[in-house]
Design a protein around this motif. Structure first.
Motif, PDB file in Angstrom:
ATOM      1  N   ASP A  83       0.848  -1.191   0.000  1.00 19.78           N
ATOM      2  CA  ASP A  83       0.000   0.000   0.000  1.00 19.78           C
ATOM      3  C   ASP A  83       0.886   1.244   0.000  1.00 19.78           C
ATOM      4  O   ASP A  83       1.965   1.242   0.595  1.00 19.78           O
ATOM      5  CB  ASP A  83      -0.880   0.028   1.249  1.00 19.78           C
ATOM      6  N   ARG A 112      -9.265  -0.185  -5.266  1.00 19.38           N
ATOM      7  CA  ARG A 112      -7.979  -0.129  -4.548  1.00 19.38           C
ATOM      8  C   ARG A 112      -7.553   1.323  -4.289  1.00 19.38           C
ATOM      9  O   ARG A 112      -6.675   1.569  -3.486  1.00 19.38           O
ATOM     10  CB  ARG A 112      -6.889  -0.841  -5.362  1.00 19.38           C
ATOM     11  N   THR A 160      -4.669   7.130  -1.384  1.00 20.82           N
ATOM     12  CA  THR A 160      -4.154   5.827  -0.967  1.00 20.82           C
ATOM     13  C   THR A 160      -4.392   4.807  -2.061  1.00 20.82           C
ATOM     14  O   THR A 160      -5.502   4.719  -2.604  1.00 20.82           O
ATOM     15  CB  THR A 160      -4.833   5.364   0.333  1.00 20.82           C
ATOM     16  N   GLN A 199      -4.092   0.780  -2.494  1.00 19.35           N
ATOM     17  CA  GLN A 199      -3.887  -0.482  -1.794  1.00 19.35           C
ATOM     18  C   GLN A 199      -3.459  -1.564  -2.786  1.00 19.35           C
ATOM     19  O   GLN A 199      -3.845  -1.540  -3.958  1.00 19.35           O
ATOM     20  CB  GLN A 199      -5.178  -0.910  -1.094  1.00 19.35           C
ATOM     21  N   ARG A 200      -2.661  -2.474  -2.301  1.00 19.05           N
ATOM     22  CA  ARG A 200      -2.235  -3.633  -3.101  1.00 19.05           C
ATOM     23  C   ARG A 200      -1.779  -3.184  -4.486  1.00 19.05           C
ATOM     24  O   ARG A 200      -2.327  -3.577  -5.516  1.00 19.05           O
ATOM     25  CB  ARG A 200      -3.380  -4.645  -3.210  1.00 19.05           C
ATOM     26  N   THR A 201      -0.768  -2.337  -4.512  1.00 21.93           N
ATOM     27  CA  THR A 201      -0.327  -1.713  -5.766  1.00 21.93           C
ATOM     28  C   THR A 201       0.002  -2.755  -6.835  1.00 21.93           C
ATOM     29  O   THR A 201       0.492  -3.859  -6.542  1.00 21.93           O
ATOM     30  CB  THR A 201       0.895  -0.827  -5.537  1.00 21.93           C
TER      31      THR A 201
END
Lengths: 119, 113
Positions: free
Chosen positions: B18, B64, B78, B80-82
Motif C-alpha cells: 500500500d 484499490r 491511498t 492499496q495492493r499496488t
C-alpha cells in the motif's frame, strides 16, 4: 462526450519567431472553459492562459494569446517571440460547465504538443 | 505565496504494498483535484474535492484507490495492493473554488516493481 484533440505531437520553432499550437474540442455544453498548461521537463504543470466560452475577446497573457474560434471549436495557443525556455510539453484542457458547487470541475486534457525552440 | 506541494516526490514500492500520497493545496483553496499522468493513458482525472466532500470520484480506476481530505486542506490518496500498472505520476491541483483555474503541484512519481 467531451474531448480535446491536439494533432501536433511535436513542433520546432526558431528562437524569436511566433508559433501556433493547435487545439480543437468537442462538447455539447454551451458553458465551458478552455485552458493551456506548460509542462517543462521538470514535470510541473504551469498554467498559461484561460478562455471562457462566453468571453467576447480572445485571452492574452504576455507573450501568450489564445485564438478562440467558437464556431470551429478551436482554441489555438499562440506564443510570440519564442524563447529557449519555452521548450516544453503544452497541454490544452477543457472544463465543462461554469464550475463551482457540486458540479464536476474536472479538466479533460489533450495528448499534448512537444515544442522545441531552436537557437 | 506557497504553491501546491506534494510528498513524497518519488516513491518506489513493491507490487502488493500500500502507498499513501500527500497533497497540500494552496492556502485558502477550497477545491482540490487528483490526476494521474502515464505514458499509455495521458492525463486522467481521478477525484475532485470541494471542502472535505468529494462530489466527483468517477475517475478512480478501481476500489484499490481511495482519497480523503481533512480540515478542508490536506488530502491523501491511498493505493492499496499496488500493481505495476499503477506506476505513473500522480498530480494534485487546487483552485480557489470549483470554477477557478487549477494550479498544480510538482507531482509524485510512483514506480511499482
Amino acid at each position: 462526450a467531451q474531448k480535446i484533440t491536439q494533432t501536433q505531437p511535436g513542433m520546432f520553432v526558431q528562437e524569436k519567431e511566433a508559433v501556433t499550437l493547435d487545439c480543437t474540442y468537442d462538447t455539447s455544453d454551451p458553458s465551458y472553459g478552455l485552458f493551456w498548461y506548460k509542462q517543462p521537463s521538470s514535470g510541473e504543470m504551469i498554467f498559461l492562459i484561460y478562455q471562457g466560452s462566453y468571453d467576447q475577446q480572445n485571452a492574452t497573457e504576455g507573450r501568450y494569446s489564445l485564438n478562440f474560434q467558437k464556431a470551429r471549436k478551436s482554441a489555438n495557443l499562440v506564443i510570440s517571440a519564442s524563447q529557449l525556455g519555452d521548450s516544453a510539453m503544452y497541454f490544452c484542457a477543457m472544463r465543462e460547465g461554469l464550475g463551482g458547487g457540486g458540479a464536476t470541475n474536472k479538466l479533460i486534457f489533450g495528448t499534448g504538443t512537444l515544442l522545441a525552440v531552436q537557437p | 505565496g506557497a504553491g501546491v506541494s506534494q510528498s513524497p516526490s518519488n516513491k518506489v514500492t513493491e507490487k502488493g504494498k500500500d502507498v499513501e500520497l500527500r497533497c497540500d493545496p494552496i492556502s485558502g483553496h477550497t477545491a482540490l483535484y487528483w490526476y494521474r499522468q502515464s505514458l499509455g493513458q495521458g492525463l486522467e482525472f481521478l477525484i475532485y474535492f470541494q471542502g472535505n466532500s468529494a462530489p466527483d470520484k468517477s475517475g478512480l480506476p478501481s476500489d484499490r484507490f481511495s482519497a480523503e481530505r481533512t480540515g478542508g486542506s490536506v488530502s491523501t490518496l491511498t493505493i492499496q495492493r499496488t500493481q505495476q500498472e499503477d506506476s505513473a505520476v500522480y498530480l494534485c491541483a487546487s483552485s480557489l473554488d470549483g470554477s477557478e483555474t487549477q494550479y498544480f503541484g510538482p507531482g509524485t512519481r510512483l514506480l511499482v516493481l
